[in-house]
Design an enzyme around this catalytic site. Structure first.
Site, PDB file in Angstrom:
ATOM      1  CG  ASP A  95      -0.273  -0.071   2.528  1.00  0.00           C
ATOM      2  OD1 ASP A  95       0.955   0.128   2.581  1.00  0.00           O
ATOM      3  OD2 ASP A  95      -0.961  -0.289   3.544  1.00  0.00           O
TER       4      ASP A  95
ATOM      5  CG  ASP B 201      -5.691  -5.677   1.509  1.00  0.00           C
ATOM      6  OD1 ASP B 201      -5.383  -5.418   2.694  1.00  0.00           O
ATOM      7  OD2 ASP B 201      -6.288  -4.858   0.774  1.00  0.00           O
TER       8      ASP B 201
END
Lengths: 377, 377
Positions: free
Chosen positions: A93, A268
């Protein structure tokens, strides 16, 4: 300039899709669930268990890794894949989401977000350019743009401001990523909260910039499931059909099934490991709470039909005892069992789409969850 | 009536011995180190890792297991070996040592020790008869007599009183064990603190009663290593040469090497897992503290010559990061690495004794520990 495409769509069934995404560290079969290896490790799992469970790709958190051990250090040690020994595809991320949720004294301006480390209070800045630099130092196969994610419910004006800022940051991230070697990918992130028009604007703005893939962000942040699914229905059809679509931070097995039905390819979530640490097992019968006293004398395994050895070989009585005694092995086993369950679900989803039987699979799976656990002995 | 002997002495080298002890759940090669699975689980380890590391037998703590999940419950679930899935030889302590160290409001009288559970404050009693009953319910291959262990330093009178009480309890334990099925074993425990004559009296008293094997207890409780070794030298030569000798709660790799040199066959200690959780690795170079900042950028493994994959495959930099970040995986890997190191040490000790080269092995091993870790890069 056209952005190269590393995604191959192998089949569709309604809006559901199955495909393969080729990264520098290997191929990812989609729909894919990415276990979360927060700070370079999966909590309670060995890397071999993640692999054995069937995961093709894992997620690392830029915020944690940039604070400790540091991106430059990981680069010098050969990148995150080698550092961790995972050696497979990794997505990171941008760090933005955790700056918002973990860091102290956070301030967002046009240039960057400034904050203090939750570890040692150090003053730090994360700009779109630095977010990309850090992810390139980590060696992520898939980097994410820096964005600003608004917790719902929120004002329309706030949601719009953050979405527009995220679009401008998307452009800066794209420029910063231009020198990345072939095969590495950058995903843009659709923002816009729970406002359909803002989701449309965000998706169109990102497509104009052009990315290897597209994420839908700012969901699973407190809104009801219907809102999440509605926002996917707004955004997904606008996104290019030939590019991977990633729904960030989602979710329960049911969330995943429903999002796949709406055209999502990647997921996720920390749920398999976090819930495992809290004594919850995901099974074909739905979630089972091992803290419940009814398991104390039950010699049966969680699911004797499972193809995962730990799901089949440990008694509910033993798992109950480990959880009640706060034994590390309890968290280890349930994290492993849940990670395996999620990967098994993804494998079954892929097979069902490929066979054109996804809708039947979805109904059957939901029915089994709703029937619930086996009756007590 | 003669107590059956399940121990076979295969070779000696000086006072050091190697042999095999046959239990209902399998054979134990000696000298043996028993990893400690406190409450039915090894902290941070999967059972398969304990097996792969080369352990033949593990230790369970009666005190923990009788409180939770309860001995009767474990019996109903098929015994401790089956309950845990270990399915190999298990030794249980009597519960006495942990009643002394963990329980509240402890009172010892001739009949029993009464105490309150450290978990829920419940009032409980542990008599010699109940200690044996609990261990038989657990299904231990090797049960230990109930004894009273005095923390050193202590008054001569206290040490003598506890030793005499332990002898009377030994006799009661033996009687309580008489109906145990063939093949199951009961060990007596030599007490007597740091007083040679009391150690002699204790050993002779136990031999008169007659046990399958003999333990030396009440050591590694705060005294210097010389005192511990001196007490082994007092007790071991008195014990029957054809029976296994177990030094309880010991110890460091050096303690083990020196105790084997003085005729000890069995050991147990929480050190491999406890020190692993605290960032310490045992290696052929001696202990290595992974918290030390010098490891932060070191890509080298702990020991590239090790035959244990995790010792060879993870960088010091990664292990340092995991330990500093309090990641569970750090504790898991170091517990596994240390358990494997201890088992490797025992394997090498057995081979050296069998080859008649134990003294040479002892010197070489001590030299390597004293040379210390590799120089920094």
């Amino acid at each position: 300039m056209t952005v190269p495409n590393h995604f191959e769509l192998l089949g569709t069934d309604g809006a559901a899709r199955t495909g393969r995404l080729t990264t520098p560290h290997g191929v990812v079969r989609t729909p894919a669930f990415m276990p979360v290896g927060t700070a370079g490790a999966m909590k309670g799992l060995h890397w071999r268990e993640v692999r054995d469970a069937g995961a093709d790709i894992v997620l690392g958190n830029t915020y944690h890794l940039m604070l400790r051990p540091g991106a430059e250090r990981i680069a010098a040690l050969g990148g995150l894949q080698r550092f961790t020994t995972w050696n497979g595809p990794m997505l990171t991320d941008s760090g933005g989401f955790q700056v918002m949720s973990l860091a102290q004294l956070r301030k967002v301006n046009e240039q960057a977000v400034t904050f203090r480390s939750h570890i040692d209070g150090a003053a730090l800045e994360l700009s779109p350019e630095r977010a990309i630099e850090v992810q390139r130092l980590l060696g992520s196969d898939i980097a994410m743009q820096l964005d600003e994610c608004v917790r719902l419910p929120a004002d329309h004006a706030d949601i719009e401001r953050a979405m527009q800022l995220s679009l401008r940051w998307a452009e800066r991230c794209k420029r910063a990523f231009e020198t990345a070697p072939d095969g590495y990918m950058l995903f843009g992130i659709v923002q816009g909260g729970d406002v359909p028009e803002l989701r449309h604007d965000s998706a169109r703005g990102l497509i104009d910039i052009g990315f290897h893939g597209y994420a839908i962000g700012g969901l699973a942040v407190g809104e009801p499931q219907e809102v999440m699914l509605a926002m996917i229905e707004e955004a997904a059809p606008i996104l290019p059909a030939d590019r991977p679509r990633y729904l960030m931070g989602v979710g329960t097995p049911e969330d995943i099934l429903e999002a796949v039905a709406r055209g999502i390819d990647m997921f996720d979530c920390v749920m398999p490991t976090r819930n495992g640490r809290h004594g919850l097992a995901f099974t074909q019968y739905g979630p089972i709470n091992l803290r419940n006293a009814k398991h104390a004398d039950d010699p049966r395994p969680l699911d004797e039909e499972s193809d995962w050895p730990s799901t089949r070989n440990y008694s509910r009585a033993y798992l109950h005892h480990l959880v009640k005694s706060s034994e590390t092995l309890g968290a280890m086993l349930l994290s492993e069992i849940n990670t395996a369950y999620y990967q098994r679900l993804m494998r079954d989803i892929r097979a069902a789409i490929a066979a054109g039987r996804f809708e039947e699979f979805r109904l059957r799976t939901r029915e089994a969850w709703e029937r619930g656990d086996l009756p007590p002995r």
